[in-house]
Design an enzyme around this catalytic site. Structure first.
Site, PDB file in Angstrom:
ATOM      1  N   LYS A 114      -0.530 -12.027  -0.097  1.00 18.60           N
ATOM      2  CA  LYS A 114       0.898 -11.912   1.061  1.00 18.60           C
ATOM      3  C   LYS A 114       1.870 -12.474   0.499  1.00 18.60           C
ATOM      4  O   LYS A 114       3.047 -11.341   1.494  1.00 18.60           O
ATOM      5  CB  LYS A 114      -0.054 -11.993   2.460  1.00 18.60           C
ATOM      6  CG  LYS A 114      -0.723 -11.071   3.339  1.00 18.60           C
ATOM      7  CD  LYS A 114      -1.135 -11.129   4.524  1.00 18.60           C
ATOM      8  CE  LYS A 114      -1.779  -9.948   5.366  1.00 18.60           C
ATOM      9  NZ  LYS A 114      -2.253  -9.638   6.247  1.00 18.60           N
ATOM     10  N   LYS A 198      -5.425  -1.693  -0.631  1.00 18.44           N
ATOM     11  CA  LYS A 198      -5.970  -1.325   0.693  1.00 18.44           C
ATOM     12  C   LYS A 198      -5.057  -0.577   1.669  1.00 18.44           C
ATOM     13  O   LYS A 198      -3.569  -0.511   1.625  1.00 18.44           O
ATOM     14  CB  LYS A 198      -6.920  -3.002   1.760  1.00 18.44           C
ATOM     15  CG  LYS A 198      -6.583  -2.923   2.888  1.00 18.44           C
ATOM     16  CD  LYS A 198      -6.912  -4.791   3.366  1.00 18.44           C
ATOM     17  CE  LYS A 198      -5.786  -4.819   4.105  1.00 18.44           C
ATOM     18  NZ  LYS A 198      -6.196  -5.671   4.917  1.00 18.44           N
ATOM     19  N   LYS A 201      -0.878  -1.976   8.001  1.00 17.74           N
ATOM     20  CA  LYS A 201      -0.103  -2.043   8.462  1.00 17.74           C
ATOM     21  C   LYS A 201       1.072  -1.810   7.781  1.00 17.74           C
ATOM     22  O   LYS A 201       2.655  -1.423   8.152  1.00 17.74           O
ATOM     23  CB  LYS A 201      -0.067  -3.280   9.633  1.00 17.74           C
ATOM     24  CG  LYS A 201      -1.218  -2.438  10.653  1.00 17.74           C
ATOM     25  CD  LYS A 201      -1.421  -3.952  11.196  1.00 17.74           C
ATOM     26  CE  LYS A 201      -2.968  -3.870  11.885  1.00 17.74           C
ATOM     27  NZ  LYS A 201      -3.339  -5.634  12.424  1.00 17.74           N
TER      28      LYS A 201
END
Ligand code: AQP
Length: 333
Positions: A114, A198, A201
């Site tokens: 991230k 993956k 969102k």
């Protein structure tokens, strides 16, 4: 014997098929078992580890509650609340961050993914997020935590923190060491555009995911455009090791039809992708469209959703305030 369940979902918008198949579907099954005590948390403190628009965040909190209820979680049976409404989470996270070790957090792969290349600019919260997640779980003496495969490492960290706290303060089994509940198959749903990434969102392309608020036409269109390969449908499960996009789509089909990879591969072996995609769209629409319609209906009734959160927070507060009081006593406050 029943299980004590705790799990959370971030209100960061665009809840998708990965969240549904990896986590929420499992929440519903656990909620339906009367022996279990379930707590499902809208983890808004986690959401702000990356910048959020305050108005959007408020909207997304309600949308997450609506998604839980529309998917089949009964707020009369399970506690549904938002994390920021219960002060013990932030307090617990601070105390546990003095128990967790830097070396443990440095190993967390989700932070690395991230934060990306520019980790100096990532928030401190994004780095210490797994400690807050540990507090979330440990405050409720959860015995089991249903999560997708991507959260496995954070759950291991939570177990380490619980054990270290119990050892450091020489108080055996005070913090309950929780077990992960990760489905054996289909615990990681991948992007429709790239079978090695993956479904997420925050991915920029909306075509990479099926949102739980998508309409029938959007679902059909996204499946039509989903990446495949030029070969006919695989004939063996082994072939799927090399064909990630096919593996993901067949996995989604198998999960939605409560089947397994072997049977699903057998059903479509050697056929064209277009034929398979038609069937996949059909089962997806059958599952997601009713949820999507129900979410929209629930969102028109804001006071109903706010009330669920209010009642849930009261119940969560009752449990967690007792635990944090004991934690403080043990620490010496
Ligand atoms: N692709 C996925 N496959 C299976 N399970 C998944 N989960 C998330 N993505 C997948 C599971 O959904 C639960 C809630 O996730 P979250 O909202 O707390 O955060 P996340 O894992 O960070 O979800 P995203 O979509 O990847 O969000 P962004 O893009 O914001 O990082 C968890 O149990 C998770 O395992």
């Amino acid at each position: 014997m029943g299980k004590k369940i705790f799990s959370g979902v971030q209100p960061t918008g665009n809840l998708h098929l990965g969240n549904y198949l990896g986590a929420i579907k499992n929440f519903v099954n656990l909620n339906n078992d009367n022996e279990n005590e379930c707590i499902f948390c809208v983890v808004d403190l986690h959401a702000i580890t990356v910048k959020q628009d305050p108005k959007e965040l408020k909207k997304n909190i309600r949308e997450t509650v609506a998604t839980f209820v529309a998917s089949g979680i009964d707020p009369k049976k399970s506690i549904i609340f938002n994390q920021s409404a219960v002060a013990a989470h932030a307090e617990g996270a601070w105390i546990l961050s003095c128990v967790a070790r830097m070396g443990w957090l440095n190993r967390m792969t989700q932070f690395k993914e991230k934060a990306g290349k520019d980790k100096e600019k990532a928030s401190v919260g994004l780095y210490s997020y797994p400690v807050l997640m540990a507090a979330d779980i440990l405050l409720y003496d959860a015995s089991h935590v249903p999560v997708g495969d991507d959260q496995k490492q954070h759950l291991e960290l939570c177990r380490d923190i619980a054990q270290k706290f119990n050892n450091d303060f020489e108080i055996e089994n005070f913090l309950q060491v929780p077990e992960p509940l990760i489905q054996k198959e289909f615990s990681r749903i991948m992007s429709l555009k790239d079978g090695s990434k993956k479904m997420s969102k925050s991915e920029l392309s909306d075509l990479s995911r099926i949102n739980l608020t998508d309409t029938k036409d959007q679902i059909v269109n996204k499946i039509k455009k989903a990446k495949t390969d030029p070969l006919p449908m695989p004939k063996t499960v082994k072939e799927l090791d090399e064909r990630l996009e096919a593996k993901n789509l067949i996995g989604i089909y198998a999960s939605l039809t409560n089947s397994n990879l072997e049977k699903s591969v057998e059903t479509f072996a050697g056929k064209n992708f277009s034929e398979f995609k038609e069937k996949l769209s059909e089962v997806l629409v059958g599952k997601i469209e009713p949820i999507s319609l129900e979410i929209k209906k629930l969102l028109d009734n804001q006071s109903y959703l706010d009330n669920i959160l209010l009642e849930g927070a009261e119940k969560a507060n009752l449990i967690s305030s007792k635990k944090i009081k004991k934690i403080k006593e043990i620490v010496g406050f």
